[in-house]
Motif scaffolding. Structure first.
Motif, PDB file in Angstrom:
ATOM      1  N   ILE A 199       0.750  -1.434   0.114  1.00 55.95           N
ATOM      2  CA  ILE A 199       0.602  -0.260  -0.098  1.00 55.95           C
ATOM      3  C   ILE A 199       1.558   1.289  -0.253  1.00 55.95           C
ATOM      4  CG2 ILE A 199      -1.651   0.949   0.704  1.00 55.95           C
ATOM      5  CD1 ILE A 199      -2.681  -1.982  -0.179  1.00 55.95           C
ATOM      6  N   ARG A 200       0.924   2.200  -0.652  1.00 60.04           N
ATOM      7  CA  ARG A 200       2.151   3.206  -1.468  1.00 60.04           C
ATOM      8  C   ARG A 200       0.640   4.341  -0.429  1.00 60.04           C
ATOM      9  NH1 ARG A 200       6.138   1.340  -1.347  1.00 60.04           N
ATOM     10  NH2 ARG A 200       7.251  -0.487  -2.982  1.00 60.04           N
ATOM     11  N   ARG A 201      -0.477   4.416  -0.189  1.00 52.34           N
ATOM     12  CA  ARG A 201      -0.883   6.010   0.415  1.00 52.34           C
ATOM     13  C   ARG A 201      -2.394   5.526   0.428  1.00 52.34           C
ATOM     14  NH1 ARG A 201      -1.347  11.592  -3.646  1.00 52.34           N
ATOM     15  NH2 ARG A 201      -2.365  12.721  -1.907  1.00 52.34           N
ATOM     16  N   ALA A 202      -2.607   6.190   1.196  1.00 56.92           N
ATOM     17  CA  ALA A 202      -4.239   6.019   1.959  1.00 56.92           C
ATOM     18  C   ALA A 202      -4.877   7.651   2.488  1.00 56.92           C
ATOM     19  CB  ALA A 202      -4.050   5.198   3.572  1.00 56.92           C
ATOM     20  N   GLU A 203      -5.944   7.464   1.228  1.00 53.35           N
ATOM     21  CA  GLU A 203      -7.085   9.117   2.070  1.00 53.35           C
ATOM     22  C   GLU A 203      -8.196   8.614   1.367  1.00 53.35           C
ATOM     23  OE1 GLU A 203      -5.870  11.335  -2.087  1.00 53.35           O
ATOM     24  OE2 GLU A 203      -5.122   9.175  -2.221  1.00 53.35           O
TER      25      GLU A 203
END
Length: 249
Positions: free
Chosen positions: A93-97
């Motif tokens: 997972i590279r990014r969570a928003e």
């Protein structure tokens, strides 16, 4: 007191080598299956995800986008750390928003960018074998670019759609970029469109490889588009050279 449902958008990277594709399949290892299993374990509740693109077996991603909802109160900035601690080694997972309940990673996407890498030398690189397609015959990247220029624009891309598609709507797509360049012994391609047909990128790449080998003239690509006939286009390029790089909204 009711527990608030929260919606999250994740940017995901994976190596597709050992997956039967992105979409869940019974008794098969898939990216969706691994993501749902791991997110459910961390969030401690059943999870179903939505994805921006259904990549095929062996195809990679650095910018796949998924959405899930949860009642877990984990802070958004902790999600990548918590999930990556449990993920298999070929998914990150590279990014969570945070996102809205209405957001759909597939239907709200404005464009997708794919990259394709060719290892173009006599003997294949051991280090590139999982992420590049080996073509021993030297390819003419300039001729390939001339052919790629015919693909840019709004066209009916039925000639580049593989059999087995579940498409119900139009086969017209808006392709805004197709670049081909030589980087030493590698050929790098980048392609952007609002959406792609089933195996469309790999079928376009397979056609350009034929052009690069001198088997098909560059201008023939225009005739292939006009024909709307899959048999006119080149073979489907192997999956390992393809990577979903970015989904734009």
């Amino acid at each position: 007191m009711a527990v608030a449902v929260r919606h999250f958008k994740l940017t995901v990277e994976y190596e597709g080598t050992k997956f039967a594709g992105f979409q869940w399949q019974k008794d098969q290892r898939t990216v969706q299956g691994e993501l749902e299993k791991t997110i459910a374990k961390v969030m401690q509740e059943p999870i179903r995800i939505l994805g921006a693109g259904r990549t095929d077996a062996g195809v990679h991603a650095t910018g796949q986008v998924i959405k899930f909802q949860t009642c877990n109160g984990i802070p958004v900035d902790r999600i990548p750390y918590a999930l990556n601690a449990e993920m298999p080694s070929d998914i990150r997972i590279r990014r969570a928003e945070k996102t809205s309940a209405e957001f759909h990673p597939r239907y709200d996407a404005k464009s997708r960018r794919y990259a394709y890498l060719i290892d173009n030398k006599r003997f294949p690189s051991v280090l590139l074998r999982r992420v590049a397609t080996h073509v021993p015959q030297r390819l003419d990247a300039d001729r390939m670019q001339l052919a790629a220029d015919y693909l840019v624009g709004t066209h009916n891309f039925a000639s580049f759609e593989a059999a087995g598609s579940d498409r119900t709507g139009s086969s017209v797509r808006d392709l805004t970029l197709f670049r081909v360049r030589r980087d030493g012994s590698r050929i790098r391609m980048g392609v952007v469109a609002n959406a792609f047909l089933y195996k469309m990128v790999r079928n376009m790449v397979g056609t350009l490889i034929q052009v690069g080998m001198g088997r098909v003239p560059s201008e023939h690509v225009g005739e292939i588009i006009e024909s709307c006939n899959r048999k006119m286009a080149g073979p489907t390029a192997p999956p390992q050279g393809l990577c979903l790089v970015k989904v734009s909204y």
